[in-house]
Design a protein around this motif. Sequence first.
Motif, mmCIF file in Angstrom:
data_model
loop_
_atom_site.group_PDB
_atom_site.id
_atom_site.type_symbol
_atom_site.label_atom_id
_atom_site.label_comp_id
_atom_site.label_asym_id
_atom_site.label_seq_id
_atom_site.Cartn_x
_atom_site.Cartn_y
_atom_site.Cartn_z
ATOM 1 N N HIS A 37 0.881 -1.176 -0.005
ATOM 2 C CA HIS A 37 -0.095 -0.035 0.042
ATOM 3 C C HIS A 37 0.747 1.202 0.003
ATOM 4 O O HIS A 37 0.434 2.531 -0.327
ATOM 5 C CB HIS A 37 -0.929 -0.055 1.118
ATOM 6 N N ALA A 38 2.086 0.967 0.363
ATOM 7 C CA ALA A 38 3.043 2.537 0.373
ATOM 8 C C ALA A 38 3.884 2.634 -0.811
ATOM 9 O O ALA A 38 4.911 3.136 -0.862
ATOM 10 C CB ALA A 38 3.836 2.074 1.581
ATOM 11 N N ILE A 39 3.809 1.818 -1.893
ATOM 12 C CA ILE A 39 4.621 1.723 -2.871
ATOM 13 C C ILE A 39 4.921 3.016 -3.601
ATOM 14 O O ILE A 39 5.861 3.629 -4.043
ATOM 15 C CB ILE A 39 4.260 0.802 -4.018
ATOM 16 N N ILE A 40 3.585 4.006 -3.746
ATOM 17 C CA ILE A 40 3.887 5.348 -4.364
ATOM 18 C C ILE A 40 4.468 6.217 -3.326
ATOM 19 O O ILE A 40 5.470 7.164 -3.886
ATOM 20 C CB ILE A 40 2.467 5.830 -4.640
ATOM 21 N N GLU A 41 4.269 6.150 -2.256
ATOM 22 C CA GLU A 41 5.137 6.915 -1.062
ATOM 23 C C GLU A 41 6.401 6.622 -1.257
ATOM 24 O O GLU A 41 7.392 7.389 -1.210
ATOM 25 C CB GLU A 41 4.534 7.036 0.196
ATOM 26 N N VAL A 42 6.999 5.233 -1.285
ATOM 27 C CA VAL A 42 8.172 4.932 -1.154
ATOM 28 C C VAL A 42 8.781 5.453 -2.535
ATOM 29 O O VAL A 42 10.036 6.047 -2.608
ATOM 30 C CB VAL A 42 8.300 3.246 -1.242
ATOM 31 N N LEU A 43 8.355 5.133 -3.624
ATOM 32 C CA LEU A 43 8.973 5.571 -4.772
ATOM 33 C C LEU A 43 9.162 7.187 -5.286
ATOM 34 O O LEU A 43 10.108 7.566 -5.695
ATOM 35 C CB LEU A 43 8.231 4.934 -5.997
ATOM 36 N N SER A 44 8.120 7.669 -4.600
ATOM 37 C CA SER A 44 8.114 9.166 -4.441
ATOM 38 C C SER A 44 9.420 9.678 -3.621
ATOM 39 O O SER A 44 10.056 10.557 -4.175
ATOM 40 C CB SER A 44 7.085 10.029 -4.161
ATOM 41 N N TYR A 45 9.622 9.085 -2.727
ATOM 42 C CA TYR A 45 10.716 9.454 -1.872
ATOM 43 C C TYR A 45 12.003 9.187 -2.419
ATOM 44 O O TYR A 45 13.045 9.933 -2.516
ATOM 45 C CB TYR A 45 10.837 8.687 -0.455
ATOM 46 N N LEU A 46 12.105 7.892 -3.131
ATOM 47 C CA LEU A 46 13.368 7.333 -3.872
ATOM 48 C C LEU A 46 13.708 8.221 -4.778
ATOM 49 O O LEU A 46 14.959 8.676 -5.294
ATOM 50 C CB LEU A 46 13.109 6.072 -4.238
ATOM 51 N N ARG A 47 12.658 8.985 -5.733
ATOM 52 C CA ARG A 47 12.958 9.949 -6.727
ATOM 53 C C ARG A 47 13.406 11.424 -6.269
ATOM 54 O O ARG A 47 14.177 11.870 -7.111
ATOM 55 C CB ARG A 47 11.631 9.873 -7.614
ATOM 56 N N ASP A 48 12.774 11.676 -5.352
ATOM 57 C CA ASP A 48 12.845 13.046 -4.852
ATOM 58 C C ASP A 48 14.025 13.463 -3.838
ATOM 59 O O ASP A 48 14.364 14.570 -3.677
ATOM 60 C CB ASP A 48 11.658 13.634 -4.244
ATOM 61 N N ASP A 49 14.083 12.353 -2.984
ATOM 62 C CA ASP A 49 15.210 12.565 -1.794
ATOM 63 C C ASP A 49 16.751 12.722 -2.489
ATOM 64 O O ASP A 49 17.133 12.331 -3.441
ATOM 65 C CB ASP A 49 15.597 11.354 -1.230
ATOM 66 N N ALA A 50 17.495 13.930 -1.896
ATOM 67 C CA ALA A 50 18.946 14.220 -2.489
ATOM 68 C C ALA A 50 19.628 13.339 -2.476
ATOM 69 O O ALA A 50 20.486 13.294 -3.353
ATOM 70 C CB ALA A 50 18.972 15.576 -1.579
ATOM 71 N N GLU A 51 19.514 12.346 -1.493
ATOM 72 C CA GLU A 51 20.694 11.234 -1.528
ATOM 73 C C GLU A 51 20.270 9.969 -2.087
ATOM 74 O O GLU A 51 21.121 9.007 -2.539
ATOM 75 C CB GLU A 51 20.660 11.113 0.158
ATOM 76 N N CYS A 52 19.096 10.050 -2.732
ATOM 77 C CA CYS A 52 18.630 8.893 -3.684
ATOM 78 C C CYS A 52 18.608 9.335 -5.106
ATOM 79 O O CYS A 52 19.306 8.796 -5.909
ATOM 80 C CB CYS A 52 17.094 8.433 -3.116
ATOM 81 N N ARG A 53 17.660 10.031 -5.380
ATOM 82 C CA ARG A 53 17.672 10.694 -6.991
ATOM 83 C C ARG A 53 17.416 9.505 -7.835
ATOM 84 O O ARG A 53 18.019 9.572 -8.680
ATOM 85 C CB ARG A 53 18.648 11.740 -7.151
ATOM 86 N N PHE A 54 16.597 8.479 -7.537
ATOM 87 C CA PHE A 54 16.268 7.469 -8.376
ATOM 88 C C PHE A 54 15.356 7.861 -9.463
ATOM 89 O O PHE A 54 14.114 7.577 -9.215
ATOM 90 C CB PHE A 54 15.925 6.280 -7.840
ATOM 91 N N ASP A 55 15.512 8.703 -10.365
ATOM 92 C CA ASP A 55 14.440 9.445 -11.260
ATOM 93 C C ASP A 55 14.414 8.476 -12.727
ATOM 94 O O ASP A 55 13.579 8.939 -13.440
ATOM 95 C CB ASP A 55 14.923 10.826 -11.394
#
Length: 207
Positions: A37-55
């Motif tokens: 149920h949290a997949i959208i929140e998780v992927l949004s964080y992975l895309r937007d977080d400065a240390e992740c930036r999985f865009d």
Amino acid sequence: MSEALKELGAHIREALDDKVLDAAVRYGELTLRVERHAIIEVLSYLRDDAECRFDLMIDLCAADYPERGERFEIVYHFLSMHNNHRIRVKLSTDEETFVPSITGIFPVADWYEREAFDMYGVVFEGHPDMRRILTDYGFNGYPLRKDFPLTGYVEVRYDEEQKRVVYEPVQLKQEYRDFDFESPWEGMRALLPGDEKAESADEPEQA
């Protein structure tokens, strides 16, 4: 690289708390197992977080484990061009429970989700066009499920003589399948060059 990925995994787990069930480095990539149920929140964080930036989304696929209660595993792959890191994200679901569509944050997931639906029957809730994409209209069943039968369905093809699409029963041998290279559905019966060597090898040597 491995230590950097472990540190990144710890950073993600701390930020997302109980939404990430597991984080481990496997095969040179960071793998996260997350709540469905949290997949959208998780992927949004992975895309937007400065240390992740999985865009950059690379792939979305499914796997079937019939012995499990939640038999389907949905696997996402992402790349951070900025940090030169890859990440694999997994979640599980069953035959009845929908998976949130990620097309709102990664539009490229559109056809990937349709393919997973077509091949496995996994429905992505919120997808703008949840139709089959590889099989024919009216196709019955999901071909990549482990329990999909090899017989009892039909083949769709265009018949040149009748000048129309025809439906014919598919006849696949369940066990020992050989091919004659003339039809993908029939067993091999012709003798191929080299077969005589196999036969002679089975005969006892003469004293």
